[in-house]
Design an enzyme around this catalytic site. Structure first.
Site, PDB file in Angstrom:
ATOM      1  N   ASP A 101     -13.686 -27.381  64.010  1.00  0.00           N
ATOM      2  CA  ASP A 101     -12.459 -27.720  63.500  1.00  0.00           C
ATOM      3  C   ASP A 101     -12.516 -27.678  61.989  1.00  0.00           C
ATOM      4  OD1 ASP A 101     -10.141 -28.587  62.584  1.00  0.00           O
ATOM      5  OD2 ASP A 101      -9.651 -30.326  63.882  1.00  0.00           O
TER       6      ASP A 101
ATOM      7  N   HIS B 279      -8.477 -26.524  65.670  1.00  0.00           N
ATOM      8  CA  HIS B 279      -7.745 -27.946  65.151  1.00  0.00           C
ATOM      9  C   HIS B 279      -6.351 -28.452  66.261  1.00  0.00           C
ATOM     10  CE1 HIS B 279      -6.635 -30.937  62.559  1.00  0.00           C
ATOM     11  NE2 HIS B 279      -5.413 -30.517  62.231  1.00  0.00           N
TER      12      HIS B 279
ATOM     13  N   SER C 113      -3.652 -34.657  64.052  1.00  0.00           N
ATOM     14  CA  SER C 113      -3.797 -34.154  62.749  1.00  0.00           C
ATOM     15  C   SER C 113      -3.386 -35.350  61.541  1.00  0.00           C
ATOM     16  CB  SER C 113      -3.280 -33.024  62.443  1.00  0.00           C
ATOM     17  OG  SER C 113      -3.616 -32.470  61.215  1.00  0.00           O
TER      18      SER C 113
END
Lengths: 371, 244
Positions: free
Chosen positions: B198, B226, B76
C-alpha cells in the site's frame, strides 16, 4: 493490375499502434506493454514487466490512481479520459490521456486492466491556458460586478441625500412667497427659484428611478385595479397644460375595463411622454393623448407632429442617458424614456415608437391583469 | 455500524462490505461533505481545513441518529476521522475499525509516514492539473455493468464525483494531517486492517498505529493496494466480522 492490398499484422498493430497499450494484472502489476509506449518512456519492456503501474506515474498520479482511479475502475469497470503524467526514464513527464477498462473472464473474475494511452502535450497546455483564461475572466467579471454595485449604490445614496436639502430649499422659498413682503423683483426671483427647485427635484427622482431599475430588483409597483385610471391621465394632461399654456393637448379616453396597474407610475409614464411631445413636437400642431382598453390590453398613445425621429436614433431612444441629437438646447439627463421603458417592463408591457413626416407616436401596451 | 469513505471516492466504496452486515447491524453509509452526492453548498473551507471538521460531522450524524456504542469503520483518512470522533464522543463509538490508517503521511524525524512534503505538494499540483478528470460535471458516463450485479442500482449514479477545488482542499487536510498524539488516547476497541504494498499507508505505518493504540488488534490482509474494501471485500468482511 494493382498490387494486392497488404494484410494487417495484428502483432505489429499492437506493438507499433499510434497509441500506447498497457495491461495490468488485478494487483496493478504491468503484464504487457507495447513498443510505442516503451518508446515514449525511453525504457525497455523487460525492465517494466512485473513492476507496479506506480513506477510509470508521477507521484500525484500514483495517489490519484490508488485513491480515485483504481476504485472507480472497480466500481464501473471502465474509466475514460484520465489525465495522467507518465515518467520518462530521464525523469521528465509525458502528459497522456488514458482510457481504462477491466477485462473479466467467463466466471466474472478480474483478469486484466487494460489501458489505452494517447500523448496529450498540446492538449494539456491548451487546457491549462483555458483554465487560466477562465480564472482571469472570472476575476475580471467579479471586479466589474462589484464596481457596478458600488456605482449604483452611490447614485442611490446621493439621490436620497440630495432630497433633504432640496426639500429645505423648497420650504424656504414657499415661506418667502407666503409670509414675507417681497418687491416685484424679489417675487420674480422667488418664482424662478421655485421653478429651478422643481426641475432639480424631477432630475433627482429620475436618477433614483434609474438606480432602482438598474440595481437589479427593478421598479417596485403598487398595483390597484379598482380605482379608475381616466382621472389620473386627465390630471397629467391638465398639469402639462398649465406648464405649457400655449400648446393644444387633446385627449381621447375610452377606458371601460379596470386596469391593474400602479397609477402613480402610469401617470409618470404618461407625463414623461407628454413632456417629450411638448419639447420635441411641432408647437403649431396639437398633441393627442389616446388611452383605451381593448382585447385584454391597456393601450396608451401620445402623438405629436413635427420632424420625425431618425431611424438610427429610434434604436437608442429607451437607453439611459440618450438624448436626441435633434436639438442641443434641451435640458435633462436623458433618463425620461429609459424610465418609461422600465415602468412598461415592470407592468409586463411594451413600448413602441412610430415616427413619420405625419406624426410621431409613442405607444405603451400592457395586459389588463398580470399573467 | 457506520461506514466512512476516504479521500478520492465516496460511500460506494463500502457498498459490498456494508451489505454483509445489514442483517446483524443497523448500517449507516454517508458521503463526506464535498464528495459523492453530498450537498456541496454545505462545504465551508474553514471548517474542513482540518480533519476536525469531518469528525464534527460524524458526531452530528451520530447524534441525529441517536447512536450509542456504534462500530465505526473508516477507510484511509476516515480511520483518523473516526478516531477523533471517538475521542470526543466516547459513548457514541465503542469500536473502531481502521482500514489502511495513517496518523501522519509525511516523514518527520524518525517517523516514517511514506511521503515527503514535496511529494504532497506535487499531489496538490496534480489535482489542480487534473481538474477535468475530477470534475463532477465530467464524471464518466456509466454504460451499465451487467457482469457486476452486486453493485445494482448504484450504477445509475456517478461514482466518486468530486468537485475539483474541494478535492484539492480535502487532499491538503488529509495529507498534511498529523494525529499521532491522538492515538494513545483512543479508548475504543480498535482493529487495524493493513494491506500489502500500500503506497498510501505502508505496513510500517499500520504497525505504528497498532503499537500506539493500547489493546488494539492488527490484521495484515493478503489484499494489496489501498482499497481492500473494493479489491478484497470478502477478506475485509471476514476480518471485521471476527472482530465485532
Amino acid at each position: 493490375m494493382s498490387e494486392p492490398a497488404p494484410s494487417e499484422d495484428l502483432d505489429d498493430l499492437y506493438e507499433n499502434a499510434p497509441c500506447g497499450y498497457l495491461s495490468l494484472a488485478p494487483d496493478g502489476r504491468i503484464v504487457k506493454i507495447n513498443r510505442t509506449l516503451t518508446g515514449w518512456l525511453g525504457t525497455a519492456a523487460d525492465s517494466l514487466l512485473g513492476q507496479p503501474i506506480h513506477i510509470l506515474l508521477s507521484f500525484g498520479g500514483r495517489i490519484a490512481w490508488e485513491t480515485h482511479l483504481a476504485p472507480l475502475l472497480r466500481l464501473q469497470g471502465t474509466v475514460q479520459e484520465l489525465a495522467l503524467d507518465l515518467l520518462h526514464a530521464d525523469g521528465s513527464r509525458i502528459p497522456v490521456i488514458a482510457n481504462a477498462a477491466e477485462r473479466r473472464g467467463a466466471d466474472g473474475g478480474h483478469l486484466f486492466t487494460r489501458l489505452t494511452l494517447f500523448r496529450a502535450v498540446d492538449r494539456r497546455a491548451y487546457e491549462r491556458a483555458l483554465v487560466e483564461a477562465r480564472d482571469k475572466a472570472e476575476a475580471l467579471a467579479k471586479g466589474q460586478h462589484e464596481t457596478s454595485v458600488l456605482r449604483e449604490q452611490f447614485i442611490a445614496v446621493l439621490g436620497h441625500d440630495l432630497r433633504n436639502p432640496i426639500a429645505a430649499l423648497a420650504a424656504g422659498v414657499r415661506m418667502l412667497n407666503e409670509r414675507e413682503t417681497l418687491s416685484a423683483r424679489g417675487q420674480l426671483i422667488a418664482r424662478e427659484m421655485d421653478a429651478a427647485i422643481g426641475r432639480a427635484s424631477a432630475l433627482i427622482e429620475d436618477v433614483l428611478d434609474f438606480a432602482r431599475g438598474r440595481l437589479g430588483d427593478g421598479l417596485g409597483l403598487a398595483r390597484d385595479s379598482k380605482a379608475p385610471l381616466g382621472p389620473v391621465l386627465e390630471q397629467v394632461v391638465d398639469e402639462m397644460r398649465a406648464i405649457a399654456p400655449g400648446r393644444e393637448i387633446l385627449t381621447r379616453l375610452s377606458l371601460d375595463r379596470p386596469v391593474d396597474c400602479d397609477r402613480a407610475r402610469i401617470a409618470q409614464l404618461a407625463s414623461n411622454l407628454l413632456g417629450n411631445a411638448v419639447t420635441y413636437g411641432d408647437p403649431d400642431r396639437p398633441i393627442l393623448v389616446e388611452a383605451a382598453t381593448e382585447a385584454g390590453s391597456f393601450i396608451l398613445s401620445v402623438i405629436n407632429g413635427g420632424v420625425p425621429i431618425p431611424p438610427a436614433a429610434r434604436a437608442h431612444l429607451f437607453q439611459p442617458f440618450f438624448r436626441g441629437a435633434v436639438r442641443q438646447s434641451q435640458q435633462g439627463l436623458g433618463l425620461g424614456l429609459f424610465i418609461v421603458s422600465e415602468i412598461a417592463r415592470a407592468h409586463g408591457g411594451t413600448m413602441e415608437v412610430a415616427s413619420t413626416d405625419e406624426q410621431t407616436r409613442f405607444t405603451f401596451t400592457m395586459p389588463l391583469a398580470p399573467a | 455500524m457506520i461506514f466512512s469513505h476516504g479521500f478520492g471516492c465516496d460511500q460506494n466504496m463500502w457498498t459490498i462490505v456494508a451489505r454483509a452486515f445489514e442483517r446483524d447491524f443497523r448500517v449507516i453509509l454517508f458521503d463526506h461533505v464535498g464528495a459523492g452526492r453530498s450537498d456541496l453548498t454545505a462545504y465551508d473551507p474553514q471548517k474542513y481545513a482540518s480533519l476536525d471538521g469531518y469528525a464534527d460531522d460524524v458526531i452530528e450524524i451520530g447524534r441525529a441518529l441517536g447512536l450509542r456504542d456504534a462500530v465505526f469503520v473508516g477507510h484511509s483518512v476516515s480511520a483518523m476521522i473516526g478516531a477523533l470522533a471517538s475521542l470526543r464522543a466516547p459513548d457514541m463509538i465503542s469500536h473502531l475499525v481502521m482500514v489502511g490508517p495513517s496518523p501522519c503521511y509525511v516523514d518527520e524525524g524518525g517517523y516514517v509516514g511514506g511521503f515527503s512534503r514535496a511529494q504532497v505538494d506535487e499531489l496538490l499540483e496534480f489535482l489542480a492539473d487534473n481538474h477535468l478528470g475530477w470534475s463532477a460535471a465530467m464524471a464518466p458516463a456509466i454504460m451499465g455493468n451487467p457482469d457486476r450485479p452486486e453493485l445494482g442500482a448504484a450504477l445509475a449514479n456517478s461514482f466518486c464525483a468530486t468537485d475539483p477545488e474541494i478535492a484539492r482542499q480535502f487532499a491538503r487536510a488529509t495529507f498534511f494531517s498529523d494525529n499521532r498524539a491522538d492515538l494513545p488516547r483512543i479508548r475504543a476497541r480498535t482493529l487495524v486492517l493493513q494491506c500489502r504494498e500500500d503506497i498510501i499507508a505502508p505496513e510500517c505505518v499500520g504497525e505504528y498505529v497498532h503499537a500506539q493504540i493500547k489493546g488494539s488488534d492488527y490484521v495484515l490482509l493478503d489484499a494489496t493496494g489501498h482499497c481492500p474494501n473494493l479489491s478484497a471485500p470478502e477478506e475485509v468482511t471476514a476480518a471485521i466480522r471476527a472482530f465485532v
